[in-house]
Motif scaffolding. Structure first.
Motif, mmCIF file in Angstrom:
data_model
loop_
_atom_site.group_PDB
_atom_site.id
_atom_site.type_symbol
_atom_site.label_atom_id
_atom_site.label_comp_id
_atom_site.label_asym_id
_atom_site.label_seq_id
_atom_site.Cartn_x
_atom_site.Cartn_y
_atom_site.Cartn_z
ATOM 1 N N THR A 38 0.847 -1.189 0.000
ATOM 2 C CA THR A 38 0.000 0.000 0.000
ATOM 3 C C THR A 38 0.888 1.246 0.000
ATOM 4 N N SER A 176 -6.235 9.651 2.475
ATOM 5 C CA SER A 176 -7.189 9.119 1.512
ATOM 6 C C SER A 176 -8.593 9.679 1.696
ATOM 7 N N LYS A 192 -10.765 1.411 -0.694
ATOM 8 C CA LYS A 192 -11.332 0.301 0.062
ATOM 9 C C LYS A 192 -10.175 -0.530 0.605
ATOM 10 N N PRO A 193 -10.442 -1.396 1.565
ATOM 11 C CA PRO A 193 -9.350 -2.257 2.048
ATOM 12 C C PRO A 193 -8.696 -3.012 0.892
ATOM 13 N N ASN A 194 -7.405 -2.780 0.716
ATOM 14 C CA ASN A 194 -6.604 -3.475 -0.297
ATOM 15 C C ASN A 194 -6.957 -3.105 -1.732
ATOM 16 N N THR A 195 -7.706 -2.017 -1.946
ATOM 17 C CA THR A 195 -8.011 -1.591 -3.314
ATOM 18 C C THR A 195 -8.084 -0.071 -3.385
ATOM 19 N N LYS A 218 -4.889 -3.089 -6.923
ATOM 20 C CA LYS A 218 -5.178 -4.105 -5.911
ATOM 21 C C LYS A 218 -3.906 -4.389 -5.112
#
Length: 511
Positions: A38, A176, A192-195, A218
């Motif tokens: 990330t 973010s 979003k989580p992981n995206t 991703k």
């Protein structure tokens, strides 16, 4: 019986086919790319890790940019010239817009760089070090003049910082949840989580609008999962994060995927904590470097996709010092050096023990284990620790390491030596994570930075490389190629030498 067998083979065919690529997994107007980590920040003023800079380049525009080979090109800047060695005049393009429709003005540019001129920041940023010689910025219509305290040959290259609208340039960190209208080809649509979901910036004015509608970034930390998603068509592009042993398999067995390769601006190294009681000894660092079998690692772990590294700079770099002795594999000499230094095994089977921290990337872990095996042959026991990226990076930055494996990616100018080895660059002010300090090196780094004449500047950096090669704050390992695994229906994706994803604005999908 024949009917049953036919049904069995039909089902087997369907199951087998499902492990291959299904273009329908990702919509035609969307590109899905896999990142290993990330981004550490959404604020371009603090973007120093690779993923943050990749994101910066997609969401924001800057005064200058770099072409696929790493040469400087214009972005917001229309033209520039040095009026004298300490005064740069730069004209910016008219009709450049942020994503909210507001026009980018010289005032936005000025305020972006004045942020770095502040003596103190609520949250320190290593990028401020690139502008410590910036004295003042003067605006006249569409022209800016940057006045410097002293000549700085790296100044133009350092202007590749994402420009923010003036009202967002505060001491608060952009995250973010902050909707900032950038001037790059894409906008951050959803996190979003992981995206990370990006959409086209409809106001993009520095070139043709992107051909693809959406980009899905991703975050897939596990390599096996990335590999499986590529095969299933759930990922369109994976760059530099699939182990090279799997690249071999893909080339032979998966025709729905293509492999792109390109020489890179990347140098992988074994770092040493110079403050460690063992690694502060030059003899130890020298022996370790001699014990590493680089050709074998390149052949078997990197699939031949790398060159041995003798300096930070690759051999095709215009500042490369051809007189630096080539690294050689000589465990016999390494043993002799350690013996002469009095580092002999006594009541145990090894001379001493060291720890080696690396990431969970399978290629990096494989390299670490290979180096540990090499060092065992000269009586050094190495404990390899594979850590999640965030923990690994924090340990390295804080000096909670003895040895570690990392790569410098995307550097264009030899001033990278100052950032990596200058005494002024101890974290958080730079990337000198091994805390190496040498007054002679500091002086040549200073001269290299303020010298504008190319021939004279070359002389300074030849000396810089000589000092670093002599003291070995790193054991340079190899210059790896950039490579990407790409679905065959993805067109126009091009690799950049610094690893950026700038070509995403040109890509599209076929049926």
């Amino acid at each position: 019986m024949r009917f049953i067998l036919s049904i069995y083979y039909y089902i087997f065919f369907l199951v087998f086919s499902s492990s291959g690529n299904l273009y329908g997994k990702v919509e035609k107007n969307t590109i899905a790319i896999a990142w290993e980590n990330t981004p550490r920040t959404f604020d371009p003023r603090y973007a120093i890790d690779a993923e943050s800079q990749y994101l910066e380049n997609l969401l924001h525009c800057s005064l200058i940019d770099f072409d696929p080979n790493g040469s400087i090109v214009s972005d917001v800047a229309k033209s520039w010239k040095w009026l004298n060695p300490k005064l740069l005049e730069m004209e910016i393009k008219d009709n450049v817009f942020f994503a909210d429709g507001n026009k980018l003005t010289p005032a936005d540019v000025k305020k972006t760089y004045e942020f770095f001129m502040q003596k103190k920041h609520k949250i320190p940023t290593p990028r401020a070090g690139a502008f410590k010689d910036l004295k003042s910025i003067t605006v006249t219509k569409n022209t800016l003049q940057f006045a410097l305290h002293q000549a700085d040959s790296t100044f133009i290259a350092n202007l590749a910082v994402g420009i923010l609208p003036s009202k967002y340039i505060t001491e608060d960190l952009v995250d973010s949840s902050t909707t900032i209208p950038g001037c790059g080809p894409f906008v951050l649509n959803k996190v979003k989580p992981n995206t990370l979901s990006l959409a086209v910036n409809s106001k993009y004015s520095l070139g043709d609008a992107p051909k693809i509608g959406h980009v899905e970034i991703k975050i897939v930390k596990d390599e096996s999962t990335r590999y499986a998603k590529l095969r299933k068509g759930e990922i369109d592009i994976a760059q530099n994060n699939i182990s090279v042993d799997k690249i071999k398999v893909i080339e032979k067995s998966f025709p729905q995927l293509k492999i792109l390769k390109k020489p890179s601006l990347k140098t992988s190294y074994l770092g040493f904590n110079i403050q460690d009681k063992l690694l502060m000894k030059k003899e130890v660092r020298q022996a370790i470097s001699l014990a590493i079998n680089r050709p074998l690692i390149i052949k078997y772990l990197l699939n031949g996709m790398a060159l041995e590294a003798n300096t930070m700079l690759p051999p095709n770099h215009r500042f490369y010092n051809t007189q630096i002795p080539k690294n050689r594999y000589d465990p016999q000499k390494a043993n002799k050096i350690l013996d002469q230094a009095g580092l002999v095994a006594k009541d145990q089977a090894y001379r001493f023990q060291l720890s080696y921290k690396t990431t969970q990337n399978q290629t990096r872990l494989g390299i670490a284990k290979a180096i540990a095996s090499d060092l065992k042959k000269i009586g050094i026991q190495v404990k390899v620790q594979s850590l999640e990226w965030g923990r690994f990076k924090a340990d390295v930055d804080k000096g909670h390491v003895q040895m570690w494996g990392l790569s410098w990616i995307g550097f264009k100018d030899p001033d990278i030596y100052r950032y990596a080895f200058g005494t002024e660059s101890f974290p958080p002010n730079g990337g000198n994570r091994g805390r190496f300090s040498n007054s002679s090196l500091d002086e040549y780094l200073r001269l290299g930075k303020i010298t504008v004449n190319p021939e004279q500047r070359l002389k300074h950096y030849l000396k810089v490389q000589e000092i670093v090669a002599n003291h070995l704050p790193y054991a340079f390992l190899f210059h790896e190629e950039n490579y990407a695994v790409v679905q065959k229906n993805v067109q126009n994706f091009a690799l950049f030498a610094d690893g950026r994803y700038a070509s995403l604005k040109h890509i599209y999908k076929t049926e």
